[in-house]
Scaffold this active site. Structure first.
Site: not given
Ligand code: CP3
Length: 358
Positions: A41, A45, A54, A90, A165
C-alpha cells in the site's frame, strides 16, 4: 539462473533491465548490494500527491485509467526511493472486470451488491480474458517504459480473501458466512475457490506478460483459519494460482495477516517468497517456512507513529532477525496506513539501505 535462461514469455528487454535489481536478487536468494525495501500500500492515501490526482475520481474508476495508474504507481518510487513499484489497483478489480456488481466504498472497502451464497452464483464467475483488463496491459506498458531497472510487482487477491468479500458481501470481522459455506457445503466451497483460482491465475498472467517482474498473492484475511482447515480448504486453490504462473520464472510472493500458524503451509502452496506480518520474528518465521524460500517483512506498521528513534530501533531488530535468512525483502508487516507521515517512510527506506549496504 541467468537472464538468458528465463522463459521467453516476458518481454525480453524488461527481463534484462531488472534482472540484477536488489529486489529480484533477494527474491532469488542471491547476494544483494543492500536489503531491498518496498511497502504494501505504498501508493495511496498517505501521499498528498495521490489525494490530489484522485480528486473526484472513484477508486475503481481510477484503476481503469492507464495514465492515472502509471502516475500513482510511480509516486512512491519517486518520493521514497523504494526498490520496487507495486501496480496500483485493488484485489477486486478482476471480479469487477468479469461483471460482478461491486464497488469500493471509502472508509469501508469492497462491497458486493449480491453476496455469493448458492451454487447458482457460480455462473456469475466467468473466465477472465486479457481483453477484460486491457487497461492493465496498457498501464504496465506505460510503466515499464519509465521504471528502468526498478521492478514492477503485479498482484492479485488470493482465492480465500476474494471469497470472503464475495460471500460476506463486504469486509467482515468473523467471516461467518464464508466459514459457514466452507464447513457446511465443502463441495460448493471447493468449486468457488477453484473458479477464483482460475480467474486469479489468468489475471496474474496478464500482468506478467505485460512486464511485471514479480507477483504477490494477497491472502490478507486467511489468518482467520486453523492450519487443518487451511490445508484442506484453501491451500489447493492458492497452489493452483502459483502453479499457473510458475513457467514464467518470476518470483511469486505470498502474504497474509495473522498467519504465524500457517507459515509452513503457505510455503508449501508454492511461493518463492513468504510475506510475514509483525507477530513472528523473521528468524522464527524462517524455521516455520523451511529452507528454499526468501522472506518479506516485517516491521509493525504502527511503529511508524512512534518517532524516529523508535522506528530505527525496531527496524534494526527486524534486520537483526533477518541476518541469517537466505533472502530478505524489507517491508511492513501489513500495509501503509493513510495517516502515516510520508517523510517517516522515506527515512525508513534510507535507514534500511544504509544499515545493510555491503
Ligand atoms: O500496495 C499498493 O500501493 C497498491 C495498491 C493496493 C490497493 N489495494 C489500493 C487501494 C493494493 C495492493 C490493494 C490490495 C487490497 N485491497 C487488499 C490486500 C492488501 C491488504 O491491505 O491486506 C485488500 C484486503 C483490499 C480490499 C480493500 N480495498 C480495502 C480493505 C480498502 C480500504 C477501504 C478504506 O477506504 O479504508 C480498499 C480500497 C483501496 N485500495 C484504497 C487504495 C489506495 C483506498 C481507496 C481510496 O484511495 O479512495
Amino acid at each position: 539462473m541467468s537472464a538468458n535462461d528465463l522463459p521467453l514469455s516476458q518481454p525480453a528487454d524488461r527481463r534484462t533491465e531488472t534482472h540484477d535489481s536488489a529486489f529480484l536478487r533477494a527474491c532469488r536468494r542471491e547476494p544483494v548490494p543492500h536489503t531491498p525495501v518496498w511497502f504494501m500500500r505504498q501508493a495511496g492515501r498517505s501521499l498528498p500527491e495521490y489525494l490530489k490526482v484522485r480528486e473526484g475520481i472513484g477508486m475503481l474508476d481510477s484503476c481503469m485509467r492507464p495514465e492515472l495508474v502509471k502516475e500513482i504507481t510511480l509516486q512512491p518510487v519517486r518520493r521514497h526511493g523504494v526498490d520496487a513499484a507495486i501496480y496500483f489497483s485493488d484485489i477486486v478489480v478482476p471480479l469487477k472486470a468479469i461483471g460482478v456488481d461491486l464497488d469500493i466504498k471509502p472508509g469501508v472497502g469492497p462491497v458486493v451488491a449480491e453476496p455469493f451464497r448458492t451454487r447458482a452464483d457460480l455462473a456469475r464467475l466467468r473466465d477472465l480474458t486479457p481483453e477484460d483488463v486491457w487497461y492493465v496491459t496498457e498501464a504496465i506498458g506505460l510503466l515499464t517504459a519509465e521504471l528502468g531497472a526498478t521492478p514492477l510487482i503485479g498482484f492479485a487477491g488470493a482465492p480465500f480473501t476474494l471469497a470472503s468479500y464475495l460471500v460476506e458481501g463486504g469486509p467482515s470481522r468473523n467471516h461467518e458466512h464464508t466459514k459457514a459455506m466452507m464447513y457446511g457445503d465443502p463441495e460448493l466451497w471447493a468449486d468457488l475457490l477453484d473458479r477464483l483460482a482460475e480467474i486469479t491465475g489468468a489475471f496474474l498472467k496478464v500482468q506478467i506478460e505485460a512486464g511485471a517482474s514479480a507477483v504477490q498473492l494477497f491472502d490478507s484475511w486467511v489468518g482467520a483459519l486453523a492450519p487443518a482447515d487451511y490445508r484442506r480448504s484453501v491451500l489447493p486453490a492458492s497452489a493452483k494460482v502459483f502453479a499457473a504462473v510458475e513457467s514464467f520464472g518470476v518470483p511469486r510472493i505470498h502474504f497474509g495477516v495473522g498467519t504465524g500458524e500457517l507459515l509452513g503451509l503457505m510455503g508449501e502452496a508454492g511461493a518463492d517468497v513468504v510475506g510475514v506480518d509483525w507477530r513472528v520474528p523473521l528468524d522464527e518465521a524462517a524455521r516455520r517456512v523451511g529452507p528454499g524460500k526468501a522472506l518479506q517483512g516485517n516491521l509493525d506498521p504502527a511503529v511508524l507513529f512512534a518517532g524516529r528513534a523508535a522506528v530505527e530501533a525496531k527496524t534494526d531488530e527486524v534486520l537483526a532477525a533477518a541476518a541469517g535468512l537466505e533472502g530478505h525483502v524489507f517491508n511492513l508487516g501489513h500495509g501503509v496506513l493513510p495517516s502515516m507521515d510520508p517523510d517517516a517512510l522515506t527515512r525508513l527506506v534510507a535507514h534500511v539501505h544504509e544499515r545493510t549496504a555491503r
